[in-house]
Design a protein around this motif. Sequence first.
Motif, mmCIF file in Angstrom:
data_model
loop_
_atom_site.group_PDB
_atom_site.id
_atom_site.type_symbol
_atom_site.label_atom_id
_atom_site.label_comp_id
_atom_site.label_asym_id
_atom_site.label_seq_id
_atom_site.Cartn_x
_atom_site.Cartn_y
_atom_site.Cartn_z
ATOM 1 N N VAL A 167 3.287 -6.206 -9.114
ATOM 2 C CA VAL A 167 4.809 -5.359 -8.984
ATOM 3 C C VAL A 167 4.297 -4.886 -9.025
ATOM 4 C CG1 VAL A 167 6.799 -5.418 -10.516
ATOM 5 C CG2 VAL A 167 5.082 -7.752 -10.702
ATOM 6 N N THR A 168 4.196 -3.568 -9.982
ATOM 7 C CA THR A 168 3.663 -2.463 -9.511
ATOM 8 C C THR A 168 3.683 -1.309 -8.076
ATOM 9 O OG1 THR A 168 4.115 -1.817 -11.432
ATOM 10 C CG2 THR A 168 3.248 0.342 -10.259
ATOM 11 N N ALA A 169 2.784 -2.921 -8.035
ATOM 12 C CA ALA A 169 2.282 -1.596 -7.022
ATOM 13 C C ALA A 169 2.573 -2.090 -5.147
ATOM 14 C CB ALA A 169 0.373 -2.241 -6.147
ATOM 15 N N VAL A 170 3.206 -2.881 -4.975
ATOM 16 C CA VAL A 170 4.929 -3.612 -4.143
ATOM 17 C C VAL A 170 5.645 -2.594 -4.406
ATOM 18 C CG1 VAL A 170 5.335 -5.312 -3.770
ATOM 19 C CG2 VAL A 170 3.366 -6.514 -4.126
ATOM 20 N N VAL A 171 6.217 -2.951 -5.625
ATOM 21 C CA VAL A 171 7.256 -1.456 -5.557
ATOM 22 C C VAL A 171 6.661 -0.195 -5.250
ATOM 23 C CG1 VAL A 171 8.956 -0.154 -7.136
ATOM 24 C CG2 VAL A 171 8.090 -3.005 -7.676
ATOM 25 N N GLU A 172 6.165 0.337 -5.165
ATOM 26 C CA GLU A 172 5.430 1.620 -4.727
ATOM 27 C C GLU A 172 5.050 1.614 -3.305
ATOM 28 O OE1 GLU A 172 1.316 5.457 -5.179
ATOM 29 O OE2 GLU A 172 1.293 2.943 -6.028
ATOM 30 N N VAL A 173 4.777 0.675 -3.110
ATOM 31 C CA VAL A 173 4.886 0.087 -0.945
ATOM 32 C C VAL A 173 5.982 -0.069 -0.326
ATOM 33 C CG1 VAL A 173 4.165 -2.066 -1.214
ATOM 34 C CG2 VAL A 173 2.666 -0.220 0.567
ATOM 35 N N LEU A 174 6.646 -0.143 -0.821
ATOM 36 C CA LEU A 174 7.944 -0.489 -0.601
ATOM 37 C C LEU A 174 8.509 0.637 -0.190
ATOM 38 C CD1 LEU A 174 8.833 -4.051 -1.678
ATOM 39 C CD2 LEU A 174 8.761 -3.431 0.385
ATOM 40 N N ARG A 175 8.672 1.289 -1.463
ATOM 41 C CA ARG A 175 9.282 2.586 -1.573
ATOM 42 C C ARG A 175 8.436 3.905 -0.263
ATOM 43 N NH1 ARG A 175 9.950 3.395 -8.075
ATOM 44 N NH2 ARG A 175 12.183 2.171 -8.035
ATOM 45 N N ARG A 176 7.221 3.612 -0.610
ATOM 46 C CA ARG A 176 6.692 4.941 0.553
ATOM 47 C C ARG A 176 7.208 3.987 1.901
ATOM 48 N NH1 ARG A 176 0.516 3.179 -0.703
ATOM 49 N NH2 ARG A 176 -0.012 4.089 1.343
ATOM 50 N N ALA A 177 7.435 3.022 1.837
ATOM 51 C CA ALA A 177 7.977 2.308 3.520
ATOM 52 C C ALA A 177 9.365 2.516 3.909
ATOM 53 C CB ALA A 177 7.660 0.940 4.242
ATOM 54 N N GLY A 178 10.255 3.343 2.796
ATOM 55 C CA GLY A 178 11.603 3.428 2.768
ATOM 56 C C GLY A 178 12.631 2.883 2.482
ATOM 57 N N LYS A 179 11.859 1.289 1.889
ATOM 58 C CA LYS A 179 12.633 0.484 0.713
ATOM 59 C C LYS A 179 13.312 0.546 -0.233
ATOM 60 C CE LYS A 179 12.571 -1.729 4.716
ATOM 61 N NZ LYS A 179 13.852 -1.853 5.251
#
Length: 327
Positions: A167-179
């Motif tokens: 979950v932490t990894a997905v949150v991080e990658v989405l934030r890096r993509a501007g979400k």
Amino acid sequence: MPPSIRTIAIVGSGYMGGGIAQIFAKAGFSVLIADQSAEVAAKAYDRLVEEARGFEERSLFPAGSAAAIEQNLSPALSVEDAVAAADLVIEAVFEDVAVKTAVLQQISAAARPTTIIGTNTSTISVNTLKAAVSHPERFMNIHFFNPAPFIPGAELVASDETEDSVVTAVVEVLRRAGKRPAVVGDTPGMVVNRIQYAMLSEAFRVVDEGVASMEAIDTLIRNSFGFRLGLVGPFSIVDQAGVDIYASCYGILEEAFGERMATPESLTTAVSDGVKGTKVGRGLLGDYGDEDLAAMREYRDRAYVQMALLQDELGTPPGAGDHHPTA
């Protein structure tokens, strides 16, 4: 422990899957897109690059976005080819349990054991789909909203086996993509659609009862609580208007419409505990000091003025037609 996410595979190159692929490719990730055949994926790639050029020309994407998507996005020869080296795979196929199950099984068989696998489902429970995936601890729902390139929110749902690190990894990658993701619990329809469909059901009832036309309802929602909800969440609105006021209004609605408009238990409890909103410094979202209140009101008032100016600039949505009451 999930790997650092650099390569992303999107399985399903339709409107939603293609939009998700654009999000990540535009943000600099290496993205592979796959579909039923290499030919379908290749056509989707051409469409997505051309679409991105159009978005950039209309200033909907920042300058350089189309070039980034063209460079970072690739069509895969097959689903297996797409997911073999991916750190994150997102399934974005038809909203049907059987279809999604079959595709997730195909992904799971070809992906590395540590690869994070996400499903983009708007209504199906993630615990219903997890059986399709080996190592279900790396599986979760990553729900984007349509149109994916432009809606900032993402609804994340872990199964009862999903590891916290995933979950932490997905949150991080989405934030890096501007979400702007939010993690919620597993329930059919999740949070957004449960609330959205409840509102829609009441809107249809109002129409069926002859109280208002669809056009009148659309006009009112866009220019009242829908106007606010683009900027301020529902519980913040309750805090600002008065928690006790909402409880009182629920009483009137419950008397008229019965159980479906019953006062929520948590609202009744809050009022009993002296929680009445910003007017007393204690709200549903916590305590408010004088500086908090001043900042909230400044943001709210400025945001609403800017929203009204944006509405004026954009004009009435095509096909909507503002309702004009007759004399």
